[in-house]
Enzyme design. Structure first.
Site, PDB file in Angstrom:
ATOM      1  N   GLU A  53       0.847  -1.199   0.000  1.00 57.76           N
ATOM      2  CA  GLU A  53       0.000   0.000   0.000  1.00 57.76           C
ATOM      3  C   GLU A  53       0.883   1.248   0.000  1.00 57.76           C
ATOM      4  OE1 GLU A  53      -3.055   0.301   2.986  1.00 57.76           O
ATOM      5  OE2 GLU A  53      -3.686   2.267   2.216  1.00 57.76           O
ATOM      6  N   GLU A  78       4.638   4.918   4.040  1.00 60.02           N
ATOM      7  CA  GLU A  78       4.071   6.212   4.455  1.00 60.02           C
ATOM      8  C   GLU A  78       5.215   7.077   4.963  1.00 60.02           C
ATOM      9  OE1 GLU A  78       2.330   9.129   4.611  1.00 60.02           O
ATOM     10  OE2 GLU A  78       0.625   7.779   4.384  1.00 60.02           O
ATOM     11  N   ASP A 128      -2.542  12.049  -2.923  1.00 55.92           N
ATOM     12  CA  ASP A 128      -2.632  13.514  -2.992  1.00 55.92           C
ATOM     13  C   ASP A 128      -2.944  13.923  -4.431  1.00 55.92           C
ATOM     14  OD1 ASP A 128      -1.806  14.118  -0.216  1.00 55.92           O
ATOM     15  OD2 ASP A 128       0.041  13.133  -0.840  1.00 55.92           O
ATOM     16  N   LYS A 132      -3.260  21.702  -8.893  1.00 55.82           N
ATOM     17  CA  LYS A 132      -2.751  22.800  -9.719  1.00 55.82           C
ATOM     18  C   LYS A 132      -1.877  22.256 -10.841  1.00 55.82           C
ATOM     19  CE  LYS A 132      -2.836  26.249  -6.107  1.00 55.82           C
ATOM     20  NZ  LYS A 132      -2.143  26.544  -4.859  1.00 55.82           N
ATOM     21  N   ASP A 164     -10.983  10.830  -5.061  1.00 56.69           N
ATOM     22  CA  ASP A 164     -12.201  11.663  -5.072  1.00 56.69           C
ATOM     23  C   ASP A 164     -11.952  12.905  -5.924  1.00 56.69           C
ATOM     24  OD1 ASP A 164     -10.377  12.883  -3.391  1.00 56.69           O
ATOM     25  OD2 ASP A 164     -11.909  13.706  -2.060  1.00 56.69           O
ATOM     26  N   THR A 202     -11.982   5.241   3.786  1.00 61.49           N
ATOM     27  CA  THR A 202     -10.785   5.781   4.440  1.00 61.49           C
ATOM     28  C   THR A 202     -11.074   7.175   4.988  1.00 61.49           C
ATOM     29  OG1 THR A 202      -9.774   6.999   2.607  1.00 61.49           O
ATOM     30  CG2 THR A 202      -9.403   4.618   2.633  1.00 61.49           C
ATOM     31  N   LYS A 203     -10.113   7.692   5.756  1.00 63.04           N
ATOM     32  CA  LYS A 203     -10.286   9.007   6.378  1.00 63.04           C
ATOM     33  C   LYS A 203     -10.430  10.095   5.307  1.00 63.04           C
ATOM     34  CE  LYS A 203      -8.478  11.823  10.030  1.00 63.04           C
ATOM     35  NZ  LYS A 203      -7.362  12.740   9.748  1.00 63.04           N
ATOM     36  N   PHE A 204      -9.558  10.060   4.297  1.00 61.59           N
ATOM     37  CA  PHE A 204      -9.637  11.081   3.250  1.00 61.59           C
ATOM     38  C   PHE A 204     -10.891  10.935   2.412  1.00 61.59           C
ATOM     39  CE2 PHE A 204      -6.122  14.023   2.946  1.00 61.59           C
ATOM     40  CZ  PHE A 204      -5.325  13.570   3.987  1.00 61.59           C
ATOM     41  N   GLU A 205     -11.356   9.714   2.272  1.00 64.18           N
ATOM     42  CA  GLU A 205     -12.599   9.497   1.532  1.00 64.18           C
ATOM     43  C   GLU A 205     -13.755  10.184   2.263  1.00 64.18           C
ATOM     44  OE1 GLU A 205     -13.388   5.364   1.078  1.00 64.18           O
ATOM     45  OE2 GLU A 205     -14.845   5.706  -0.513  1.00 64.18           O
TER      46      GLU A 205
HETATM   47  C1  LIG Z   1      -4.361  12.196   0.777  1.00 66.39           C
HETATM   48  S1  LIG Z   1      -3.527  11.128   1.869  1.00 66.39           S
HETATM   49  C2  LIG Z   1      -4.548   9.650   1.841  1.00 66.39           C
HETATM   50  C3  LIG Z   1      -4.303   8.762   3.027  1.00 66.39           C
HETATM   51  C4  LIG Z   1      -5.134   7.482   3.106  1.00 66.39           C
HETATM   52  N1  LIG Z   1      -4.846   6.579   2.015  1.00 66.39           N
HETATM   53  C5  LIG Z   1      -6.603   7.791   3.138  1.00 66.39           C
HETATM   54  O1  LIG Z   1      -7.318   7.527   2.164  1.00 66.39           O
HETATM   55  O2  LIG Z   1      -7.064   8.289   4.182  1.00 66.39           O
HETATM   56  C6  LIG Z   1      -2.125  10.643   0.916  1.00 66.39           C
HETATM   57  C7  LIG Z   1      -1.019  10.023   1.768  1.00 66.39           C
HETATM   58  O3  LIG Z   1       0.000   9.529   0.913  1.00 66.39           O
HETATM   59  C8  LIG Z   1       1.251   9.749   1.524  1.00 66.39           C
HETATM   60  N2  LIG Z   1       2.251   9.749   0.430  1.00 66.39           N
HETATM   61  C9  LIG Z   1       2.260  10.526  -0.669  1.00 66.39           C
HETATM   62  N3  LIG Z   1       3.309  10.248  -1.445  1.00 66.39           N
HETATM   63  C10 LIG Z   1       3.989   9.230  -0.822  1.00 66.39           C
HETATM   64  C11 LIG Z   1       5.179   8.525  -1.132  1.00 66.39           C
HETATM   65  N4  LIG Z   1       5.869   8.769  -2.246  1.00 66.39           N
HETATM   66  N5  LIG Z   1       5.596   7.589  -0.274  1.00 66.39           N
HETATM   67  C12 LIG Z   1       4.910   7.330   0.868  1.00 66.39           C
HETATM   68  N6  LIG Z   1       3.768   7.963   1.222  1.00 66.39           N
HETATM   69  C13 LIG Z   1       3.321   8.909   0.379  1.00 66.39           C
HETATM   70  C14 LIG Z   1       1.092  11.088   2.220  1.00 66.39           C
HETATM   71  O4  LIG Z   1       2.010  11.241   3.289  1.00 66.39           O
HETATM   72  C15 LIG Z   1      -0.352  11.008   2.711  1.00 66.39           C
HETATM   73  O5  LIG Z   1      -0.435  10.506   4.020  1.00 66.39           O
END
Ligand SMILES: C[S@@+](CC[C@H](N)C(=O)[O-])C[C@H]1O[C@@H](n2cnc3c(N)ncnc32)[C@H](O)[C@@H]1O
Length: 225
Positions: A53, A78, A128, A132, A164, A202-205
């Site tokens: 993941e 992460e 993420d 932009k 999303d 998930t939390k972001f969802e």
């Molecule tokens: C928008 S959050 C979504 C988190 C979770 N999957 C959720 O749906 O709640 C994106 C996560 O990806 C992690 N992330 C982004 N690029 C990454 C990378 N190259 N390696 C490890 N983690 C990464 C960020 O630190 C962030 O916690």
């Protein structure tokens, strides 16, 4: 593999519970980055298939999925330490033996630490979106990284991404469609997959849904040559 990171490290505050879990349990479940392949069967103590993941956030959905699938090993990448603390707390609380964490950039980590053909699946939930235009180059689900994911997948492995952000969904669908050795089994509905009912929210969802965002699911399978 690339110099522009898909994340910016946030100085997020850790709760006391997250800090305690990080201090007490990271030695048991976190694997340091190393520039060569991991011995996955030795790490998990079995030959079960491996799901990787990328960006598990707080990791609650990760823990729920791992608990429901004890015959699958989960390796989560992460960089956000409070989330790592939270997932460590979940691992202990639920008594899970099938999760390990790498606190490192998944792009370099997967390139160096995972052998070709070793991953049965990649999960990327709500990456993420970098909306932009000048930030699009930070998007994770972009070639040639998707080529690397395809190379690491086993024969009938899959990549499952959920977002999303509708414009990122279109982008990712195009990038994955152009990636050699991947095939989209879902041809209707513009190429998007039906919701995978086994995936917890998930939390972001939850945040995206609260803002009225639409969720798109993308699922590609690996085809051997
Ligand atoms: C928008 S959050 C979504 C988190 C979770 N999957 C959720 O749906 O709640 C994106 C996560 O990806 C992690 N992330 C982004 N690029 C990454 C990378 N190259 N390696 C490890 N983690 C990464 C960020 O630190 C962030 O916690």
């Amino acid at each position: 593999m690339r110099f522009i990171k898909s994340y910016v490290l946030r100085a997020g505050r850790m709760s006391d519970a997250q800090r305690r879990s990080y201090e007490n349990f990271s030695g048991s479940y976190c694997i340091p980055f190393q520039p060569e392949p991991l011995d996955i069967p030795r790490i998990f103590g079995n030959e079960n298939p491996l799901t990787v993941e990328i960006g598990f956030g707080m990791g609650i959905a990760t823990a729920q999925i791992a608990e429901a699938n004890p015959g699958i090993n989960y390796l989560g990448f992460e960089v956000h330490r409070p989330g790592i603390g939270r997932l460590l707390w979940e691992i202990e609380e639920r008594g899970l033996s099938n999760i390990r964490i790498v606190e490192y950039d998944a792009v370099e980590g997967i390139e160096k630490m995972i052998r070709p053909g070793e991953a049965a699946a990649f999960h990327i939930f709500f990456p993420d979106p970098w909306p932009k235009k000048r930030h699009h180059k930070r998007r994770l689900v972009t070639r040639p990284f998707t080529d690397l994911l395809a190379e690491k997948l086993s024969g009938n492995g899959y990549i499952y991404m959920v977002t999303d952000w509708v414009e990122y969904a279109d982008w990712a669908l195009a990038e994955l469609s152009a990636t050699p050795h991947l095939v989209n089994p879902y041809t209707g509905n513009g190429g998007f997959a039906p919701p995978q009912m086994w995936r917890p929210r998930t939390k972001f969802e939850q945040k995206g849904l609260a803002k009225g965002h639409e969720v798109r699911e993308i699922y590609f399978k690996h085809i051997s040559v």
